[in-house]
Design a protein around this motif. Structure first.
Motif, PDB file in Angstrom:
ATOM      1  N   ASN A  69      -0.140 -11.526 -10.277  1.00  0.00           N
ATOM      2  CA  ASN A  69      -0.566 -11.391  -8.883  1.00  0.00           C
ATOM      3  C   ASN A  69      -1.260 -10.054  -8.635  1.00  0.00           C
ATOM      4  O   ASN A  69      -2.267  -9.992  -7.930  1.00  0.00           O
ATOM      5  CB  ASN A  69       0.629 -11.573  -7.938  1.00  0.00           C
ATOM      6  N   LYS A  70      -0.742  -8.971  -9.236  1.00  0.00           N
ATOM      7  CA  LYS A  70      -1.402  -7.669  -9.096  1.00  0.00           C
ATOM      8  C   LYS A  70      -2.779  -7.694  -9.772  1.00  0.00           C
ATOM      9  O   LYS A  70      -3.733  -7.108  -9.258  1.00  0.00           O
ATOM     10  CB  LYS A  70      -0.525  -6.560  -9.670  1.00  0.00           C
ATOM     11  N   ASP A  71      -2.894  -8.395 -10.900  1.00  0.00           N
ATOM     12  CA  ASP A  71      -4.192  -8.524 -11.574  1.00  0.00           C
ATOM     13  C   ASP A  71      -5.189  -9.300 -10.708  1.00  0.00           C
ATOM     14  O   ASP A  71      -6.372  -8.964 -10.672  1.00  0.00           O
ATOM     15  CB  ASP A  71      -4.040  -9.234 -12.925  1.00  0.00           C
ATOM     16  N   LEU A  72      -4.706 -10.339 -10.011  1.00  0.00           N
ATOM     17  CA  LEU A  72      -5.566 -11.106  -9.102  1.00  0.00           C
ATOM     18  C   LEU A  72      -6.132 -10.181  -8.025  1.00  0.00           C
ATOM     19  O   LEU A  72      -7.339 -10.216  -7.732  1.00  0.00           O
ATOM     20  CB  LEU A  72      -4.771 -12.252  -8.470  1.00  0.00           C
ATOM     21  N   VAL A  73      -5.290  -9.353  -7.433  1.00  0.00           N
ATOM     22  CA  VAL A  73      -5.744  -8.404  -6.410  1.00  0.00           C
ATOM     23  C   VAL A  73      -6.746  -7.424  -7.014  1.00  0.00           C
ATOM     24  O   VAL A  73      -7.783  -7.129  -6.407  1.00  0.00           O
ATOM     25  CB  VAL A  73      -4.544  -7.675  -5.764  1.00  0.00           C
ATOM     26  N   ALA A  74      -6.490  -6.936  -8.208  1.00  0.00           N
ATOM     27  CA  ALA A  74      -7.403  -5.988  -8.856  1.00  0.00           C
ATOM     28  C   ALA A  74      -8.778  -6.629  -9.085  1.00  0.00           C
ATOM     29  O   ALA A  74      -9.810  -5.995  -8.822  1.00  0.00           O
ATOM     30  CB  ALA A  74      -6.817  -5.507 -10.181  1.00  0.00           C
ATOM     31  N   ASP A 101      -6.785   1.548  -4.577  1.00  0.00           N
ATOM     32  CA  ASP A 101      -5.370   1.572  -4.225  1.00  0.00           C
ATOM     33  C   ASP A 101      -4.709   2.791  -4.855  1.00  0.00           C
ATOM     34  O   ASP A 101      -4.973   3.115  -6.017  1.00  0.00           O
ATOM     35  CB  ASP A 101      -4.651   0.323  -4.739  1.00  0.00           C
ATOM     36  N   GLU A 102      -3.866   3.436  -4.084  1.00  0.00           N
ATOM     37  CA  GLU A 102      -3.032   4.504  -4.624  1.00  0.00           C
ATOM     38  C   GLU A 102      -1.688   3.936  -5.063  1.00  0.00           C
ATOM     39  O   GLU A 102      -1.057   4.456  -5.969  1.00  0.00           O
ATOM     40  CB  GLU A 102      -2.846   5.607  -3.597  1.00  0.00           C
ATOM     41  N   ALA A 111      -0.304  -3.063  -1.017  1.00  0.00           N
ATOM     42  CA  ALA A 111      -1.035  -1.900  -1.519  1.00  0.00           C
ATOM     43  C   ALA A 111      -1.351  -0.942  -0.381  1.00  0.00           C
ATOM     44  O   ALA A 111      -1.469  -1.338   0.774  1.00  0.00           O
ATOM     45  CB  ALA A 111      -2.336  -2.338  -2.189  1.00  0.00           C
ATOM     46  N   HIS A 112      -1.507   0.316  -0.764  1.00  0.00           N
ATOM     47  CA  HIS A 112      -2.004   1.359   0.135  1.00  0.00           C
ATOM     48  C   HIS A 112      -3.110   2.079  -0.616  1.00  0.00           C
ATOM     49  O   HIS A 112      -2.984   2.352  -1.810  1.00  0.00           O
ATOM     50  CB  HIS A 112      -0.898   2.345   0.477  1.00  0.00           C
ATOM     51  N   ILE A 147     -11.354   5.842   4.406  1.00  0.00           N
ATOM     52  CA  ILE A 147     -10.712   4.970   5.377  1.00  0.00           C
ATOM     53  C   ILE A 147      -9.406   4.455   4.775  1.00  0.00           C
ATOM     54  O   ILE A 147      -9.410   3.681   3.819  1.00  0.00           O
ATOM     55  CB  ILE A 147     -11.641   3.804   5.773  1.00  0.00           C
ATOM     56  N   ARG A 148      -8.315   4.896   5.372  1.00  0.00           N
ATOM     57  CA  ARG A 148      -6.987   4.522   4.880  1.00  0.00           C
ATOM     58  C   ARG A 148      -6.674   3.077   5.253  1.00  0.00           C
ATOM     59  O   ARG A 148      -6.958   2.635   6.369  1.00  0.00           O
ATOM     60  CB  ARG A 148      -5.945   5.460   5.499  1.00  0.00           C
TER      61      ARG A 148
END
Length: 163
Positions: free
Chosen positions: A11-16, A73-74, A85-86, A109-110
């Protein structure tokens, strides 16, 4: 022998991968990452978007205002079917956005995102964008902006034209 990735890592890879596509500022890439009937729930001024086609089209004003933007993303975490994510959009403000005239300034832009993944696609996204910090970077006195808004009844803004 390599271990298979966990659901959270997938799922994190999908977001990336979706971010890589977003950073290209090309319309038409989002259907690869989102369900057709996805929901995007954004802040005031942007609102709610229904369906990947509406979402893809809604990217145009942002891409126009910030053509060199890069989202980074930080922090990105996942649990089950959710990813959060932030991070910051690093960009130059070269076009009008949300009725705010182009400034030519470099901005950060945060944002904060929460995604719901269904199967192998993103289905929902709750988004927070720090618009007040963006205004402050442009030189607006946030205390005065909020005092002005607070001094007017809601009806005052009914006739205000935006883009």
């Amino acid at each position: 022998m390599s271990a298979e990735k966990s659901k959270e890592e997938k799922n994190k890879d999908l977001v990336a991968r979706m971010y890589e596509a977003l950073n290209k500022t090309v319309i038409g890439l989002m259907p690869e990452f989102w369900t057709k009937d996805m929901g995007w729930y954004g802040p005031a001024g942007i609102g709610t978007l229904h369906g990947v086609e509406e979402f893809d089209e809604a990217l145009r004003p942002f891409n126009h205002a910030f053509p060199d933007k890069v989202a980074r993303d930080e922090i990105r975490i996942a649990e089950g079917d959710y990813v959060a994510a932030h991070g910051y959009q690093h960009a130059t403000h070269t076009g009008d956005w949300l009725g705010i005239p182009a400034s030519g300034k470099s901005v950060k832009i945060r944002y904060m995102d929460f995604w719901h993944v269904k199967g192998d696609k993103l289905a929902e996204n709750w988004v927070l964008i720090d618009i007040l910090d963006f205004l402050e970077q442009l030189g607006y006195d946030i205390d005065k902006v909020l005092a002005f808004i607070g001094s007017k009844p809601p009806e005052f803004f009914d006739g205000v034209e935006t883009d």
